[in-house]
Design a protein around this motif. Sequence first.
Motif, PDB file in Angstrom:
ATOM      1  N   ALA A   1      45.128  84.220  16.596  1.00  0.00           N
ATOM      2  CA  ALA A   1      44.969  83.518  17.880  1.00  0.00           C
ATOM      3  C   ALA A   1      46.318  83.383  18.545  1.00  0.00           C
ATOM      4  O   ALA A   1      47.344  83.203  17.873  1.00  0.00           O
ATOM      5  N   VAL A   2      46.298  83.472  19.856  1.00  0.00           N
ATOM      6  CA  VAL A   2      47.515  83.272  20.636  1.00  0.00           C
ATOM      7  C   VAL A   2      47.561  81.801  21.014  1.00  0.00           C
ATOM      8  O   VAL A   2      46.567  81.233  21.440  1.00  0.00           O
ATOM      9  N   VAL A   3      48.703  81.195  20.840  1.00  0.00           N
ATOM     10  CA  VAL A   3      48.804  79.755  21.068  1.00  0.00           C
ATOM     11  C   VAL A   3      49.039  79.476  22.544  1.00  0.00           C
ATOM     12  O   VAL A   3      49.987  79.988  23.135  1.00  0.00           O
ATOM     13  N   THR A   4      48.175  78.633  23.083  1.00  0.00           N
ATOM     14  CA  THR A   4      48.339  78.319  24.498  1.00  0.00           C
ATOM     15  C   THR A   4      49.005  76.953  24.676  1.00  0.00           C
ATOM     16  O   THR A   4      49.634  76.691  25.689  1.00  0.00           O
ATOM     17  N   THR A   5      48.884  76.123  23.658  1.00  0.00           N
ATOM     18  CA  THR A   5      49.513  74.805  23.760  1.00  0.00           C
ATOM     19  C   THR A   5      51.031  74.950  23.642  1.00  0.00           C
ATOM     20  O   THR A   5      51.517  75.912  23.052  1.00  0.00           O
ATOM     21  N   THR A   6      51.767  74.020  24.193  1.00  0.00           N
ATOM     22  CA  THR A   6      53.220  74.109  24.072  1.00  0.00           C
ATOM     23  C   THR A   6      53.682  73.452  22.775  1.00  0.00           C
ATOM     24  O   THR A   6      54.786  73.678  22.332  1.00  0.00           O
ATOM     25  N   ASP A   7      52.804  72.653  22.164  1.00  0.00           N
ATOM     26  CA  ASP A   7      53.240  71.910  20.992  1.00  0.00           C
ATOM     27  C   ASP A   7      52.334  72.211  19.795  1.00  0.00           C
ATOM     28  O   ASP A   7      51.276  71.595  19.628  1.00  0.00           O
ATOM     29  N   VAL A   8      52.759  73.163  18.972  1.00  0.00           N
ATOM     30  CA  VAL A   8      51.925  73.536  17.826  1.00  0.00           C
ATOM     31  C   VAL A   8      51.810  72.389  16.829  1.00  0.00           C
ATOM     32  O   VAL A   8      50.825  72.277  16.107  1.00  0.00           O
ATOM     33  N   ASP A   9      52.821  71.523  16.797  1.00  0.00           N
ATOM     34  CA  ASP A   9      52.777  70.417  15.843  1.00  0.00           C
ATOM     35  C   ASP A   9      51.710  69.404  16.217  1.00  0.00           C
ATOM     36  O   ASP A   9      51.180  68.691  15.366  1.00  0.00           O
ATOM     37  N   GLU A  10      51.407  69.326  17.497  1.00  0.00           N
ATOM     38  CA  GLU A  10      50.357  68.410  17.933  1.00  0.00           C
ATOM     39  C   GLU A  10      48.981  69.005  17.616  1.00  0.00           C
ATOM     40  O   GLU A  10      48.088  68.315  17.157  1.00  0.00           O
ATOM     41  N   GLU A  11      48.861  70.307  17.833  1.00  0.00           N
ATOM     42  CA  GLU A  11      47.565  70.964  17.634  1.00  0.00           C
ATOM     43  C   GLU A  11      47.175  71.028  16.152  1.00  0.00           C
ATOM     44  O   GLU A  11      46.004  70.963  15.814  1.00  0.00           O
ATOM     45  N   ARG A  12      48.170  71.174  15.270  1.00  0.00           N
ATOM     46  CA  ARG A  12      47.947  71.212  13.814  1.00  0.00           C
ATOM     47  C   ARG A  12      46.795  72.142  13.421  1.00  0.00           C
ATOM     48  O   ARG A  12      45.898  71.790  12.649  1.00  0.00           O
ATOM     49  N   ILE A  13      46.861  73.351  13.935  1.00  0.00           N
ATOM     50  CA  ILE A  13      45.766  74.311  13.751  1.00  0.00           C
ATOM     51  C   ILE A  13      45.515  74.620  12.280  1.00  0.00           C
ATOM     52  O   ILE A  13      44.409  74.918  11.859  1.00  0.00           O
ATOM     53  N   TRP A  14      46.559  74.516  11.462  1.00  0.00           N
ATOM     54  CA  TRP A  14      46.462  74.883  10.050  1.00  0.00           C
ATOM     55  C   TRP A  14      45.564  73.945   9.259  1.00  0.00           C
ATOM     56  O   TRP A  14      45.199  74.256   8.132  1.00  0.00           O
ATOM     57  N   THR A  15      45.206  72.816   9.867  1.00  0.00           N
ATOM     58  CA  THR A  15      44.345  71.874   9.132  1.00  0.00           C
ATOM     59  C   THR A  15      42.878  72.314   9.167  1.00  0.00           C
ATOM     60  O   THR A  15      42.034  71.701   8.523  1.00  0.00           O
ATOM     61  N   GLY A  16      42.576  73.352   9.933  1.00  0.00           N
ATOM     62  CA  GLY A  16      41.178  73.802   9.989  1.00  0.00           C
ATOM     63  C   GLY A  16      41.093  75.318   9.998  1.00  0.00           C
ATOM     64  O   GLY A  16      42.105  76.020   9.913  1.00  0.00           O
ATOM     65  N   VAL A  17      39.860  75.802  10.105  1.00  0.00           N
ATOM     66  CA  VAL A  17      39.629  77.246  10.099  1.00  0.00           C
ATOM     67  C   VAL A  17      39.754  77.783  11.525  1.00  0.00           C
ATOM     68  O   VAL A  17      39.164  77.239  12.454  1.00  0.00           O
ATOM     69  N   ILE A  18      40.519  78.842  11.690  1.00  0.00           N
ATOM     70  CA  ILE A  18      40.630  79.487  13.003  1.00  0.00           C
ATOM     71  C   ILE A  18      39.454  80.459  13.122  1.00  0.00           C
ATOM     72  O   ILE A  18      39.317  81.354  12.281  1.00  0.00           O
ATOM     73  N   PRO A  19      38.586  80.296  14.134  1.00  0.00           N
ATOM     74  CA  PRO A  19      37.447  81.213  14.229  1.00  0.00           C
ATOM     75  C   PRO A  19      37.929  82.655  14.425  1.00  0.00           C
ATOM     76  O   PRO A  19      38.882  82.879  15.175  1.00  0.00           O
ATOM     77  N   PRO A  20      37.292  83.605  13.748  1.00  0.00           N
ATOM     78  CA  PRO A  20      37.797  84.986  13.798  1.00  0.00           C
ATOM     79  C   PRO A  20      37.402  85.727  15.080  1.00  0.00           C
ATOM     80  O   PRO A  20      36.962  86.871  15.045  1.00  0.00           O
ATOM     81  N   LYS A  21      37.553  85.047  16.203  1.00  0.00           N
ATOM     82  CA  LYS A  21      37.205  85.664  17.486  1.00  0.00           C
ATOM     83  C   LYS A  21      38.095  86.892  17.702  1.00  0.00           C
ATOM     84  O   LYS A  21      37.656  87.959  18.078  1.00  0.00           O
ATOM     85  N   LEU A  22      39.378  86.686  17.439  1.00  0.00           N
ATOM     86  CA  LEU A  22      40.306  87.822  17.417  1.00  0.00           C
ATOM     87  C   LEU A  22      40.729  88.012  15.972  1.00  0.00           C
ATOM     88  O   LEU A  22      40.957  87.044  15.248  1.00  0.00           O
ATOM     89  N   GLN A  23      40.869  89.285  15.599  1.00  0.00           N
ATOM     90  CA  GLN A  23      41.394  89.573  14.259  1.00  0.00           C
ATOM     91  C   GLN A  23      42.538  90.561  14.413  1.00  0.00           C
ATOM     92  O   GLN A  23      42.521  91.409  15.314  1.00  0.00           O
ATOM     93  N   ALA A  24      43.521  90.446  13.552  1.00  0.00           N
ATOM     94  CA  ALA A  24      44.689  91.329  13.675  1.00  0.00           C
ATOM     95  C   ALA A  24      44.997  91.945  12.319  1.00  0.00           C
ATOM     96  O   ALA A  24      44.846  91.295  11.282  1.00  0.00           O
ATOM     97  N   PRO A  25      45.437  93.211  12.327  1.00  0.00           N
ATOM     98  CA  PRO A  25      45.818  93.847  11.069  1.00  0.00           C
ATOM     99  C   PRO A  25      47.205  93.395  10.613  1.00  0.00           C
ATOM    100  O   PRO A  25      48.088  93.186  11.443  1.00  0.00           O
ATOM    101  N   VAL A  26      47.348  93.251   9.318  1.00  0.00           N
ATOM    102  CA  VAL A  26      48.663  92.995   8.707  1.00  0.00           C
ATOM    103  C   VAL A  26      48.875  94.103   7.683  1.00  0.00           C
ATOM    104  O   VAL A  26      47.998  94.318   6.846  1.00  0.00           O
ATOM    105  N   PRO A  27      49.946  94.865   7.706  1.00  0.00           N
ATOM    106  CA  PRO A  27      51.087  94.722   8.605  1.00  0.00           C
ATOM    107  C   PRO A  27      50.902  95.517   9.909  1.00  0.00           C
ATOM    108  O   PRO A  27      50.467  96.650   9.885  1.00  0.00           O
ATOM    109  N   ALA A  28      51.281  94.879  11.011  1.00  0.00           N
ATOM    110  CA  ALA A  28      51.353  95.544  12.322  1.00  0.00           C
ATOM    111  C   ALA A  28      51.932  94.535  13.306  1.00  0.00           C
ATOM    112  O   ALA A  28      51.695  93.330  13.163  1.00  0.00           O
ATOM    113  N   SER A  29      52.660  95.018  14.291  1.00  0.00           N
ATOM    114  CA  SER A  29      52.987  94.141  15.411  1.00  0.00           C
ATOM    115  C   SER A  29      51.667  93.922  16.146  1.00  0.00           C
ATOM    116  O   SER A  29      50.843  94.833  16.232  1.00  0.00           O
TER     117      SER A  29
END
Length: 606
Positions: A22-50
Amino acid sequence: MLKPQATSTRELVSLDGIWSFAVVTTTDVDEERIWTGVIPPKLQAPVPASYNDIFVQESIRGHVGWVYYQRQVFVPHGWSQERYFLRLDAATHQGRVYVDEHFVVEHIGGYTPFEAEITNLVAPGQPFRLTVLVNNELTWHTIPPGRVEVGQNGERKQYYQHDFFNYSGLARSVWLYSVPTVAVDDITVKTDVDGTTGFVDFEIKTSQSIDEDRVQVSLIDEVGSLIYQTVGHKNRAVVKSAHLWEPGAAYLYQLRVEIMAAPGSGIVLDSYQLAVGVRSVKVIGNRFLINDKPFYFTGFGRHEDAPVRGKGHDNAYMIHDFHLMGWTGANSFRCSHYPYAEEVLEYADRHGIVVIDETPAVGLNLGIVGGVFGVKPSPKSSPLTFSPDTINDKTQSAHAQAIRELIARDKNHPCVVMWAVANEPASAEPGVREYMEPLVTLNRQLDPTRPVCFANMIHAPVEKDTITDLFDVLCLNRYYGWYAYNADLDTAEQALEEDLLGWQKKYGNPIIMSEYGADTQVGLHATLDVPWSEEYQSRLLDMYHRVFDRVDSVVGEHVWNFADFQCPTTIFRIDGNKKGIFTRDRRPKSAAQTLRRRWTEQKTYE
Ligand code: GCB
């Protein structure tokens, strides 16, 4: 820092694959605390890749700031007696890692690995949510430097002084690996050669302090014969009639380090094996010596760059690129302008390819931006590169850290014969010496065995440059016939020769032409000297080669660039920099034949 390895005592789990993104739209990732939940796999990205070229939205490709990667991971249930670590081979340029809701590590610097122990966070057999935040912002305090400005449309835009696209994300592998409680933490190997005798000095760090006689060190040759064995953390193996690691003819011994439960017990608690090439590197007068023989560099400045995957490491491209380089007769390359994936160095070790290893310190030069790359210069009021508001003490600390991490990672690779501290810093500007001198000193302290260089650019000619005396080898990036004297190869030839003779006279060091070349549109042909034509690229290279053969101190030629690569778009970077000898999809331009003729027919240099 040892590359993780699967051995009889260690396990390695690849976390490469498809992650939620997911691309972060908020300016404050610490406020959003996204890591505390599951990010829906709406977008998926390969690793490794830019991630930039994977999607089709400019808002993702040109995104400035944080993105999220997430996946589920299991700790293998058999790891109850082990310690285990997460390791990211790179997160470009800043990475933050969370295991479920726990923060575990943060790292700044986009091209070197980092890791964190997670033994106490997740039990064996348990799953966890791995979230990695990656930020691609470059500031005056990062290496490479850059700055973010808000445009009239309110969008943030990243500016930087270097000439390659700011590919971002997890472009290298991610690992979960186990090590025993008592383990080998680090190994430093230095080699030397005297006639037919090789010397292998080694020093081993262990995770706990243990008796000397529990550390068993063996040197094994390529057919599996044990040729040396001892106990202890530090020693010198003397190898009579050694098989040397030679350019084009690599020989790799294996240094096996084992930690024993007790001396003579035969019970191995940890085992790690390092490939060792026995070779020496020296600079004497105007010669670059490998194993006391003059070495002449032929090859390229390169990029980690490919369609779709950006800077994503890919073994197929890597091996293909090595074969293409070999086909041209290249014996070496520079890791311009950042440390490449470790797999690249391992391959070069295995195949005897010589490497100049560079930090990501590119673009420490405000004079370059407007003139050459057409990028908006800044700050508007002051064009000085080194100032409290631009490249300053904090940048220097980041640069020092980049040097430490590069050497920590790559110190044991026989292919690496020289460190490049920076590419084209403003080496004629006030403040550059104060900035560079401590960094060169640091580099030499960390590794006294390899020469040190930087790549000089034309704005700092011999009469203006103020730092060259700090270095061992002169690396010159020159574009006569391209940015200067375009379409006038006669004048370019004279200017190039005068330039080289000036450096030769003043310093008497070996000179490597670390960049020379011309943008070339594949398929454009011309009988006359028409820039961008395939013929012009070949003629320009021929012109440089005539000059190199007339200047005694020239000990190497690295064409810019191996292949076309992606850049920020400007009016003269149409879908990238086209100075490749190969196109971006690795098809040869005519100049590949020019190089092949020169580099395969003219093999020996005095
Ligand atoms: C240089 C830079 C390199 C550029 C090249 C060019 O001097 O070191 O990063 O890509 O010139 O093509 O202008």
